[in-house]
Design a protein around this motif. Structure first.
Motif, PDB file in Angstrom:
ATOM      1  N   ALA A 122      10.372   1.604 -11.140  1.00 30.51           N
ATOM      2  CA  ALA A 122       9.875   0.152 -10.356  1.00 30.51           C
ATOM      3  C   ALA A 122      10.294  -0.001  -9.073  1.00 30.51           C
ATOM      4  N   GLN A 123      11.419   0.890  -9.007  1.00 29.77           N
ATOM      5  CA  GLN A 123      11.975   0.303  -7.725  1.00 29.77           C
ATOM      6  C   GLN A 123      11.796   1.497  -6.371  1.00 29.77           C
ATOM      7  N   THR A 124      10.582   2.421  -6.983  1.00 22.24           N
ATOM      8  CA  THR A 124      10.158   3.493  -5.791  1.00 22.24           C
ATOM      9  C   THR A 124       8.901   3.549  -5.846  1.00 22.24           C
ATOM     10  N   LEU A 125       8.290   3.025  -7.067  1.00 24.71           N
ATOM     11  CA  LEU A 125       6.836   2.194  -6.970  1.00 24.71           C
ATOM     12  C   LEU A 125       6.133   1.756  -5.004  1.00 24.71           C
ATOM     13  N   GLY A 126       5.138   2.457  -4.796  1.00 23.39           N
ATOM     14  CA  GLY A 126       4.801   2.586  -3.067  1.00 23.39           C
ATOM     15  C   GLY A 126       5.571   2.657  -2.138  1.00 23.39           C
ATOM     16  N   ARG A 127       6.221   4.044  -2.100  1.00 17.04           N
ATOM     17  CA  ARG A 127       7.336   4.281  -1.746  1.00 17.04           C
ATOM     18  C   ARG A 127       7.909   6.244  -2.211  1.00 17.04           C
ATOM     19  N   ASN A 128       7.834   7.062  -1.744  1.00 14.97           N
ATOM     20  CA  ASN A 128       7.956   8.023  -2.107  1.00 14.97           C
ATOM     21  C   ASN A 128       6.860   9.146  -2.421  1.00 14.97           C
ATOM     22  N   GLY A 129       5.528   8.355  -1.996  1.00 14.03           N
ATOM     23  CA  GLY A 129       4.608   9.269  -2.473  1.00 14.03           C
ATOM     24  C   GLY A 129       4.045   8.690  -3.932  1.00 14.03           C
ATOM     25  N   VAL A 130       5.074   7.943  -4.836  1.00 19.27           N
ATOM     26  CA  VAL A 130       4.765   7.562  -6.103  1.00 19.27           C
ATOM     27  C   VAL A 130       3.544   5.701  -6.050  1.00 19.27           C
ATOM     28  N   THR A 131       2.623   5.727  -6.715  1.00 18.05           N
ATOM     29  CA  THR A 131       1.573   4.726  -6.628  1.00 18.05           C
ATOM     30  C   THR A 131       1.349   4.815  -8.373  1.00 18.05           C
ATOM     31  N   SER A 132       0.368   3.611  -8.334  1.00 18.55           N
ATOM     32  CA  SER A 132      -0.140   3.134  -9.526  1.00 18.55           C
ATOM     33  C   SER A 132      -1.403   2.574  -9.102  1.00 18.55           C
ATOM     34  N   ASN A 133      -2.915   3.295  -9.742  1.00 18.32           N
ATOM     35  CA  ASN A 133      -3.951   2.089  -9.315  1.00 18.32           C
ATOM     36  C   ASN A 133      -3.928   0.963 -10.261  1.00 18.32           C
ATOM     37  N   TYR A 134      -2.880   1.086 -11.471  1.00 22.43           N
ATOM     38  CA  TYR A 134      -2.832  -0.266 -12.417  1.00 22.43           C
ATOM     39  C   TYR A 134      -2.253  -1.718 -11.532  1.00 22.43           C
ATOM     40  N   ARG A 135      -1.770  -1.505 -10.208  1.00 25.01           N
ATOM     41  CA  ARG A 135      -1.371  -2.790  -9.574  1.00 25.01           C
ATOM     42  C   ARG A 135      -2.509  -2.707  -8.211  1.00 25.01           C
ATOM     43  N   TYR A 136      -2.980  -4.150  -7.821  1.00 17.52           N
ATOM     44  CA  TYR A 136      -3.649  -4.185  -7.249  1.00 17.52           C
ATOM     45  C   TYR A 136      -2.768  -3.812  -5.565  1.00 17.52           C
ATOM     46  N   ASP A 137      -1.131  -4.282  -5.186  1.00 16.87           N
ATOM     47  CA  ASP A 137      -1.295  -3.867  -3.872  1.00 16.87           C
ATOM     48  C   ASP A 137      -0.369  -2.127  -3.808  1.00 16.87           C
ATOM     49  N   LEU A 138      -0.280  -1.622  -5.099  1.00 17.04           N
ATOM     50  CA  LEU A 138      -0.341  -0.384  -5.074  1.00 17.04           C
ATOM     51  C   LEU A 138      -2.268   0.884  -4.576  1.00 17.04           C
ATOM     52  N   ALA A 139      -2.661   0.136  -5.083  1.00 16.39           N
ATOM     53  CA  ALA A 139      -4.052   1.238  -4.349  1.00 16.39           C
ATOM     54  C   ALA A 139      -4.624   1.313  -3.512  1.00 16.39           C
ATOM     55  N   PRO A 140      -4.098   0.415  -2.433  1.00 11.07           N
ATOM     56  CA  PRO A 140      -4.492   1.140  -1.141  1.00 11.07           C
ATOM     57  C   PRO A 140      -3.428   1.913  -0.619  1.00 11.07           C
ATOM     58  N   TYR A 141      -2.609   2.314  -1.167  1.00  8.49           N
ATOM     59  CA  TYR A 141      -1.916   2.830  -1.177  1.00  8.49           C
ATOM     60  C   TYR A 141      -2.156   4.444  -1.630  1.00  8.49           C
ATOM     61  N   THR A 142      -2.230   4.051  -2.883  1.00  5.80           N
ATOM     62  CA  THR A 142      -3.479   5.724  -3.435  1.00  5.80           C
ATOM     63  C   THR A 142      -4.111   6.278  -2.380  1.00  5.80           C
ATOM     64  N   TRP A 143      -4.505   5.394  -1.812  1.00  8.23           N
ATOM     65  CA  TRP A 143      -5.453   6.072  -1.170  1.00  8.23           C
ATOM     66  C   TRP A 143      -5.408   6.429   0.548  1.00  8.23           C
TER      67      TRP A 143
END
Length: 204
Positions: A122-143
């Protein structure tokens, strides 16, 4: 609220893709059917689209709609939290003590993701190259990660069931690799797919 509004022939719990599709299918077959759809959310998210957001095909806002706009015509939307079920009394119990009775019940509230189950996730999602397409706010970070990776290792993981969509992790892998292939990077990017299951598609 009038007493007759507390009973519906069909009650559907959950207005995600499953609940909306079920309601739409039933009302299309019988427009006179009395259907209530219970969901507290103001916004409906088309979660299968998030994999496409992560691949740069969709923009995240295109996967969100006001809930009222996606409720099928003729279906009653009850915007409330479900507190519990009383199968013997054929009622759904809502927060605040209200009860909705039914003749047929469809339960499809979806899954709640437990990000805390993996230490530090939870602390690293969305940063440090860690992402998930199971969350609306993180999918753009995947791209963002797919576009920016020129070389190195890309690790894709698929958790054990139950998960929201077993195909999503694989789609993320295939779409990312296709982007790297089109841009001449697939040789420099080493993609690995790690699944918690013994098979890819749930069958031997």
């Amino acid at each position: 609220m009038p007493a007759n509004h507390d009973h519906h022939k069909v009650v559907i719990v959950g207005a995600g893709a499953a609940g909306i599709a079920t309601a739409a299918s039933l009302i299309a077959r019988d427009p006179s059917l009395d259907i209530a759809l219970i969901d507290p959310a103001d916004v409906h998210y088309y979660q299968p689209g998030w994999t496409m957001v992560g691949a740069g095909v969709f923009q995240a806002p295109s996967t969100a709609r006001p809930m009222q706009s996606v409720i099928p015509r003729g279906v009653r939307w009850i915007q409330a939290h479900v507190q519990g079920f009383d199968p013997s009394g054929q009622t759904v119990l809502l927060a605040g003590g209200r009860a909705i009775s039914y003749e047929q019940l469809v339960v499809c509230p979806g899954l709640k993701l437990d990000w805390q189950a993996i230490d530090g996730l939870a602390q690293t999602l969305g940063r440090n190259g860690v992402t998930s397409n199971y969350r609306y706010d993180l999918a753009p970070y995947t791209w963002q990660l797919v576009r920016s990776l020129k070389q190195g290792r890309a690790l894709f993981t698929q958790p054990p069931m139950p998960i929201k969509c077993a195909g999503a992790p694989q789609k993320a892998l295939y779409l990312a690799c296709d982007y790297w292939r089109q841009n001449g990077r697939l040789g420099q990017v080493k993609a690995s797919f790690c699944t918690a299951g013994n098979v890819l598609f749930g069958v031997s």
